[in-house]
Design an enzyme around this catalytic site. Structure first.
Site, mmCIF file in Angstrom:
data_model
loop_
_atom_site.group_PDB
_atom_site.id
_atom_site.type_symbol
_atom_site.label_atom_id
_atom_site.label_comp_id
_atom_site.label_asym_id
_atom_site.label_seq_id
_atom_site.Cartn_x
_atom_site.Cartn_y
_atom_site.Cartn_z
ATOM 1 N N GLU A 61 0.876 -1.173 0.000
ATOM 2 C CA GLU A 61 0.000 0.000 0.000
ATOM 3 C C GLU A 61 0.906 1.213 0.000
ATOM 4 O O GLU A 61 1.705 1.386 0.915
ATOM 5 C CB GLU A 61 -0.898 -0.027 1.234
ATOM 6 C CG GLU A 61 -1.648 -1.349 1.311
ATOM 7 C CD GLU A 61 -2.721 -1.347 2.375
ATOM 8 O OE1 GLU A 61 -3.414 -0.330 2.493
ATOM 9 O OE2 GLU A 61 -2.844 -2.357 3.068
ATOM 10 N N CYS B 133 -2.142 9.142 3.370
ATOM 11 C CA CYS B 133 -2.015 8.732 1.969
ATOM 12 C C CYS B 133 -3.259 9.131 1.202
ATOM 13 O O CYS B 133 -3.233 9.332 0.001
ATOM 14 C CB CYS B 133 -1.783 7.235 1.891
ATOM 15 S SG CYS B 133 -2.973 6.328 2.856
#
Ligand code: NAP
Length: 517
Positions: free
Chosen positions: A287, A321
């Site tokens: 990720e 993020c």
């Protein structure tokens, strides 16, 4: 197993004086415990190392939060060896027993919630509400993955031909290396680790160098929950010193990574190389970063669009993020939305997050401070700085004021590269088509949002917005476990969807067994 249905952990109400009091007490208690040392934990043994990692408070870098071991290849080797041995028994433990350990870990984390929040304030630089949302997410991961294992323990239904039984089920995979970032040090570390463990794997858990004390606290929770020795091996260390070793080692079966695109791609490349004794293709669950955009069209509710841009851009000082780092505004509403965004961003309170009124804390580290400052300099040449000041002396804390750049070219560096700080690039689009094209024109694809009342626009974005998590008429951060499974497309990662129904199977080997009668 008789369990309550899954529910997200509620957030604390800071208008309730009792919570404020509890938080102040936790800050005092944890404040008195700063500066301690935390060894590595390998097979239940406390292991000291020659070197150490000194973790500091980003609001005041002269204050040491704690010191942890600094693993070398020697400790990494011992951790992999221990995890390999422990896999023999842990992989045979009943899935229900494994799930119960997660449920107990969730209960412990819930009981220690204020303490965790305080560590998040001191080591992570997090405002209270951000710390709370994150610890709640950590608890959610534990509760959710426990239930997911119970759902999957007997496999899933498939078809069969007459006279045969066909079974499709999952088995543990092996030793996993879990590598976490600093921006959600409790939630992401607990989430990645618990998924790997409940699936029957053993792990080497490496926290970020900047939040390795919180890493030690997460390890403590699993230990307190009764996880057998050797299942989770806590290995604080610098990624640059032990990362390649852990990823390349033939004993490693899979790597679960969350962090930057650069590190993720390196891990993916190294993991793909087979070493001589290796009997599998390593699996990489990655990720990575994002350059997330919110598109506002000319039909949108501009007031709430602007408020959600501000929330999504500056929450956790932009160090998510999922943060909105680009606002793409339809030309007809550009001026109005921009004015409201500036007003909202200006009202944010930047400061040391030791009281609930602070909405933006420091960025995490000297390196991050330098990186964000560098992008602000770059931005001055690429757009018009409408809000924000030049960052001051980092010795006084890594504070960066919420910054807005207007009239940014969609191909500018500040519109293409992940800054990971409180910096928003505002871009003007001719129309919705143009806005969607701009939104999709980066190598990333993590989150995105559209504010619109136009059904055609929303349906088009539903299909064509190239991002793993797309949100309409709301903010684009704070994905809820079990409700908004999270993970990106493109160079944002392997679309692993943490907190979703497809996450656990990535940590297991699916097996088909057919018997003819
Ligand atoms: P990072 O610099 O890539 O570090 C992440 C982790 O990788 C740290 O534990 C780091 O250790 C380790 N590492 C460094 N070099 C390594 C190597 N050669 N081999 C193995 N591991 C290595 O990222 P970060 O600055 O901590 O985190 C911010 C990034 O994470 C942003 O890009 C953000 O978008 C991304 N992120 C993504 C998600 C998502 O769900 N997609 C969620 C959160 C964050 P050290 O700390 O010792 O360097």
């Amino acid at each position: 197993m008789g369990l309550m249905p899954y529910e997200n952990e509620p957030y604390l109400d800071w208008s309730d004086g009792t919570n404020v009091e509890k938080m102040r007490a936790a800050l005092a208690e944890v404040g008195a415990a700063l500066g301690r040392s935390y060894p590595a934990i390998i097979g239940g043994e406390r292991v000291e190392t020659d070197g150490e990692i000194v973790s500091v408070n980003p609001s005041d870098p002269s204050r040491v939060v704690g010191r942890t071991a600094r693993a070398t290849e020697r400790e990494a080797d011992a951790a992999l060896e221990t995890a390999t041995r422990a896999f023999e028994s842990w992989s045979r433990a009943a899935p229900e027993a494994r799930a119960r350990i997660l449920l107990r870990a969730a209960a412990i984390m819930r009981r220690r919630k204020f303490e965790f929040l305080a560590w998040e304030v001191y080591e992570g630089g997090k405002p209270w509400a951000e710390a709370d949302a994150q610890v709640a997410e950590g608890i959610d991961f534990l509760e959710y993955y426990a239930r997911e294992m119970l759902r999957l323990k007997d496999g899933v239904e498939i078809y069969a031909v007459p006279g045969e039984e066909s079974r499709y089920f999952y088995q543990p995979m092996g030793v996993g290396v879990v590598i976490a970032p600093w921006n959600f040090p409790t939630a992401i570390l607990a989430g990645m680790s618990s998924a790997a463990i409940v699936a029957g794997n053993t792990i080497v858990m490496k926290p970020s160098e900047f939040t390795s004390v919180i890493g030690a606290k997460v390890a403590e929770v699993f230990e307190e929950a009764g996880l057998p020795e050797g299942v989770l091996n806590f290995l604080p260390g610098y990624g640059s010193e032990v990362g390649d070793y852990l990823v390349s080692d033939p004993r490693t079966r899979f790597v679960s990574f969350t962090g930057s695109m650069k590190t993720g791609l390196r891990i993916n490349e190294l993991a793909a190389r087979r070493t001589e004794d290796q009997r599998w293709i390593k699996r990489v669950i990655a990720e990575m970063g994002g350059k997330d955009a919110m598109v506002i069209d000319d039909s949108a509710d501009l007031e709430s669009a602007a408020a959600d841009i501000v929330k999504s851009a500056y929450g956790n000082a932009g160090q998510k993020c999922s943060a909105a780092s680009r606002a793409i505004l339809h030309a007809d509403v550009y001026d109005e939305v921009l004015a409201k965004v500036l007003e909202g961003a200006q009202a944010l309170k930047l400061g040391v997050p030791d009281d609930p009124g602070v909405s933006v804390g420091p960025v995490i580290s000297d390196a991050q401070f330098e990186k964000v400052s560098g992008y602000i300099e770059t931005g001055k040449g690429e757009g018009e700085r409408l809000l924000g000041e030049d960052p001051g002396d980092p010795k006084a804390g890594y504070f960066v004021t919420p910054t807005v750049f207007g009239e940014v070219d969609p191909r500018a560096r500040i519109a293409q590269e992940e800054i990971f700080g409180p910096v928003l690039s505002v871009i003007k689009a001719r129309d919705f088509e143009d806005a969607l094209r701009i939104a999709n024109d980066t190598p990333y694809g993590l989150t995105g949002g559209v504010y619109s009342k136009n059904r055609d626009h929303l349906e088009r974005a539903r299909r064509e917005f190239r991002a793993g998590n797309v949100y309409f008429n709301r903010g684009i951060t704070g994905a809820l476990v079990g409700v908004q499974p999270f993970g990106g497309f493109g160079l944002s990662g392997t679309d692993s969807k943490a907190g979703g129904p497809d996450y656990l199977p990535q940590h297991m080997l699916a097996k088909t067994v057919v018997e003819r009668f």
